[in-house]
Write an enzyme that holds these catalytic residues in place. Sequence first.
Site, PDB file in Angstrom:
ATOM      1  CB  SER A   1      -0.904   0.004   1.239  1.00  0.00           C
ATOM      2  OG  SER A   1      -1.699  -1.154   1.270  1.00  0.00           O
TER       3      SER A   1
ATOM      4  CB  THR B   1      -0.507  -9.963 -12.562  1.00  0.00           C
ATOM      5  OG1 THR B   1      -0.967  -9.885 -11.218  1.00  0.00           O
ATOM      6  CG2 THR B   1      -1.529 -10.707 -13.396  1.00  0.00           C
TER       7      THR B   1
ATOM      8  NE  ARG C   1     -31.008 -29.187  -2.734  1.00  0.00           N
ATOM      9  CZ  ARG C   1     -30.615 -30.424  -2.513  1.00  0.00           C
ATOM     10  NH1 ARG C   1     -30.409 -31.251  -3.541  1.00  0.00           N
ATOM     11  NH2 ARG C   1     -30.387 -30.846  -1.289  1.00  0.00           N
TER      12      ARG C   1
ATOM     13  CD  GLN D   1     -25.369 -19.959   3.658  1.00  0.00           C
ATOM     14  OE1 GLN D   1     -24.137 -19.941   3.556  1.00  0.00           O
ATOM     15  NE2 GLN D   1     -25.980 -20.596   4.614  1.00  0.00           N
TER      16      GLN D   1
ATOM     17  CD  GLU E   1      -4.694  -2.661 -10.337  1.00  0.00           C
ATOM     18  OE1 GLU E   1      -3.988  -1.685  -9.970  1.00  0.00           O
ATOM     19  OE2 GLU E   1      -4.419  -3.348 -11.330  1.00  0.00           O
TER      20      GLU E   1
HETATM   21  C1  LIG Z   1      -2.741 -12.029  -6.950  1.00  0.00           C
HETATM   22  C2  LIG Z   1      -2.090 -10.690  -6.840  1.00  0.00           C
HETATM   23  C3  LIG Z   1      -1.656 -10.052  -7.986  1.00  0.00           C
HETATM   24  C4  LIG Z   1      -0.987  -8.827  -7.892  1.00  0.00           C
HETATM   25  N1  LIG Z   1      -0.470  -8.248  -9.021  1.00  0.00           N
HETATM   26  C5  LIG Z   1       0.326  -7.159  -8.920  1.00  0.00           C
HETATM   27  C6  LIG Z   1       1.021  -6.646 -10.060  1.00  0.00           C
HETATM   28  O1  LIG Z   1       0.880  -7.129 -11.190  1.00  0.00           O
HETATM   29  N2  LIG Z   1       1.880  -5.614  -9.877  1.00  0.00           N
HETATM   30  C7  LIG Z   1       2.065  -5.033  -8.659  1.00  0.00           C
HETATM   31  O2  LIG Z   1       2.845  -4.105  -8.557  1.00  0.00           O
HETATM   32  N3  LIG Z   1       1.397  -5.488  -7.556  1.00  0.00           N
HETATM   33  C8  LIG Z   1       0.538  -6.538  -7.667  1.00  0.00           C
HETATM   34  N4  LIG Z   1      -0.124  -7.014  -6.556  1.00  0.00           N
HETATM   35  C9  LIG Z   1       0.102  -6.389  -5.269  1.00  0.00           C
HETATM   36  C10 LIG Z   1      -1.126  -5.698  -4.689  1.00  0.00           C
HETATM   37  O3  LIG Z   1      -1.377  -4.508  -5.389  1.00  0.00           O
HETATM   38  C11 LIG Z   1      -0.861  -5.501  -3.195  1.00  0.00           C
HETATM   39  O4  LIG Z   1      -0.974  -6.770  -2.595  1.00  0.00           O
HETATM   40  C12 LIG Z   1      -1.791  -4.508  -2.550  1.00  0.00           C
HETATM   41  O5  LIG Z   1      -1.535  -3.216  -3.014  1.00  0.00           O
HETATM   42  C13 LIG Z   1      -1.656  -4.514  -1.021  1.00  0.00           C
HETATM   43  O6  LIG Z   1      -0.323  -4.440  -0.618  1.00  0.00           O
HETATM   44  P1  LIG Z   1       0.231  -5.508   0.456  1.00  0.00           P
HETATM   45  O7  LIG Z   1      -0.145  -6.861  -0.015  1.00  0.00           O
HETATM   46  O8  LIG Z   1       1.679  -5.251   0.671  1.00  0.00           O
HETATM   47  O9  LIG Z   1      -0.576  -5.210   1.767  1.00  0.00           O
HETATM   48  P2  LIG Z   1      -0.201  -4.112   2.893  1.00  0.00           P
HETATM   49  O10 LIG Z   1       0.040  -2.799   2.269  1.00  0.00           O
HETATM   50  O11 LIG Z   1       0.876  -4.676   3.761  1.00  0.00           O
HETATM   51  O12 LIG Z   1      -1.563  -4.056   3.711  1.00  0.00           O
HETATM   52  C14 LIG Z   1      -1.887  -5.017   4.716  1.00  0.00           C
HETATM   53  C15 LIG Z   1      -3.203  -4.554   5.363  1.00  0.00           C
HETATM   54  O13 LIG Z   1      -3.003  -3.272   5.990  1.00  0.00           O
HETATM   55  C16 LIG Z   1      -3.945  -2.342   5.475  1.00  0.00           C
HETATM   56  N5  LIG Z   1      -3.318  -1.015   5.384  1.00  0.00           N
HETATM   57  C17 LIG Z   1      -2.107  -0.703   4.873  1.00  0.00           C
HETATM   58  N6  LIG Z   1      -1.909   0.612   4.924  1.00  0.00           N
HETATM   59  C18 LIG Z   1      -3.017   1.161   5.468  1.00  0.00           C
HETATM   60  C19 LIG Z   1      -3.432   2.492   5.781  1.00  0.00           C
HETATM   61  N7  LIG Z   1      -2.657   3.541   5.530  1.00  0.00           N
HETATM   62  N8  LIG Z   1      -4.649   2.664   6.342  1.00  0.00           N
HETATM   63  C20 LIG Z   1      -5.469   1.608   6.583  1.00  0.00           C
HETATM   64  N9  LIG Z   1      -5.143   0.331   6.308  1.00  0.00           N
HETATM   65  C21 LIG Z   1      -3.935   0.116   5.758  1.00  0.00           C
HETATM   66  C22 LIG Z   1      -4.326  -2.874   4.104  1.00  0.00           C
HETATM   67  O14 LIG Z   1      -5.580  -2.385   3.690  1.00  0.00           O
HETATM   68  C23 LIG Z   1      -4.329  -4.367   4.353  1.00  0.00           C
HETATM   69  O15 LIG Z   1      -5.551  -4.752   4.913  1.00  0.00           O
HETATM   70  C24 LIG Z   1      -0.820  -8.216  -6.631  1.00  0.00           C
HETATM   71  C25 LIG Z   1      -1.301  -8.849  -5.470  1.00  0.00           C
HETATM   72  C26 LIG Z   1      -1.916 -10.081  -5.555  1.00  0.00           C
HETATM   73  C27 LIG Z   1      -2.373 -10.752  -4.296  1.00  0.00           C
END
Ligand SMILES: Cc1cc2nc3c(=O)[nH]c(=O)nc-3n(C[C@H](O)[C@H](O)[C@H](O)COP(=O)(O)OP(=O)(O)OC[C@H]3O[C@@H](n4cnc5c(N)ncnc54)[C@H](O)[C@@H]3O)c2cc1C
Length: 380
Positions: A130, A156, A266, A334, A361
């Site tokens: 994020s 991806t 069903r 469900q 995203e």
């Molecule tokens: C299947 C898949 C495909 C993907 N494809 C791509 C891709 O092609 N290219 C790419 O660059 N990325 C890709 N991503 C990455 C994706 O965009 C990130 O997983 C996403 O942005 C969240 O980042 P993170 O997983 O590090 O979670 P984190 O940022 O670590 O967040 C963890 C939790 O904390 C919360 N959180 C974090 N900051 C805050 C805040 N300021 N306020 C409130 N809550 C917060 C989040 O909402 C979440 O619930 C992909 C992810 C997946 C799972």
Amino acid sequence: MHRFMTESETALRDTARRFAEKEILPRAAAIDREDRFDRGLYKGLAELGLFGVALDEEAGGSGMGAIGACIAMEELARCSGAVANAFAIPVEAVLFLHQHGNARHRALIPGILAGDIIPATAVTEPDHGSDVAGLRTTARRDGEGWVLNGTKAWVTLGGVVDALMVFARSGTEGGHKAISCFLLDGGSPGLIRGKNEELLGMHGLEDCMITLDGVRAPADAVVGPENGAFKMAMGNFNFSRLMMSAMALGMAQAAFEDAVAYAKSRKQFGGPIIGFQAVQFMLADMSTDIAAARLLIHHAARLCDAGHAIAKEAAQAKLFTTDMAMKHVSNALQIHGGNGYSREYRIERLFRDVRLAQIYEGTNQIQRLIIARQVEKDMA
Ligand SMILES: Cc1cc2nc3c(=O)[nH]c(=O)nc-3n(C[C@H](O)[C@H](O)[C@H](O)COP(=O)(O)OP(=O)(O)OC[C@H]3O[C@@H](n4cnc5c(N)ncnc54)[C@H](O)[C@@H]3O)c2cc1C
């Protein structure tokens, strides 16, 4: 007469629907089960001209804008979330390269449109998701060119990528000010793909980690202004959030159709379960929320195409649609009772696939932050 879509938008929807039902639907379960990227389907989407759906006609696209991309996306996602997700990548890549790229970058557009060059975008890192502005991958000047080092997560189509757009820290300033985008050849020495991630759903996306170990890039690999990629990425997110919304909408629509068909066939207590008010109300809520989501997405897409800033509207569409899709896909499961928990029925796959939309995203918590910030500005 009021029309929800123009004639050309209706024709686009019908084309995407025909292809999705005839070509994608029969293969969707196998793609999920075998967790493999279907190059044939990807090429088929390219041959239909769908990768250029939002690109201007003079750039080789069909000029149907964000609204066209959302309409096509909904239809594809109705038949396979994973294929629809793969579709989003080239659609967004050609827009990005056309808008920000130099002549060499733009020269890749015809190959991407034809499905011969597979693009991918690498923003996220293992420790920075994020918090995009905190990313740590570095791009260091070396003579005329650049050397990149770092690790990108969750790319991806990373396993099959030919043209990778990497966001890296190119200056000494921290935060969002010193981030540039580099277009790298997927076969660059030092570009190392990890093994494919084992995902809950959305199988067949070749999603993997990519390590950049001293990858060399020429000076003109920088897409857009040096140190100016953060703003570009944020602009791109508005479009990609609409695509993600339409993807979730397509899956909710599929779940709704399955739930209605199942509830009609069903029988319990001597009659079809669709006769029970508890089931009817779930279906009524699904139908209403799906219609509302479609309006929200189309409204934001049309604003986007008219050149308006849509950060709030795109975030609202993404937040509402992906949350409602998760809720109603779960309700549709469900309605399937025990059968919904079985791989025999498509609803099980929809339930796993749709969950990503609340994370990808920009998580839905981040969407709320974006909306709240804009609301504060609007009310100032
Ligand atoms: C299947 C898949 C495909 C993907 N494809 C791509 C891709 O092609 N290219 C790419 O660059 N990325 C890709 N991503 C990455 C994706 O965009 C990130 O997983 C996403 O942005 C969240 O980042 P993170 O997983 O590090 O979670 P984190 O940022 O670590 O967040 C963890 C939790 O904390 C919360 N959180 C974090 N900051 C805050 C805040 N300021 N306020 C409130 N809550 C917060 C989040 O909402 C979440 O619930 C992909 C992810 C997946 C799972």
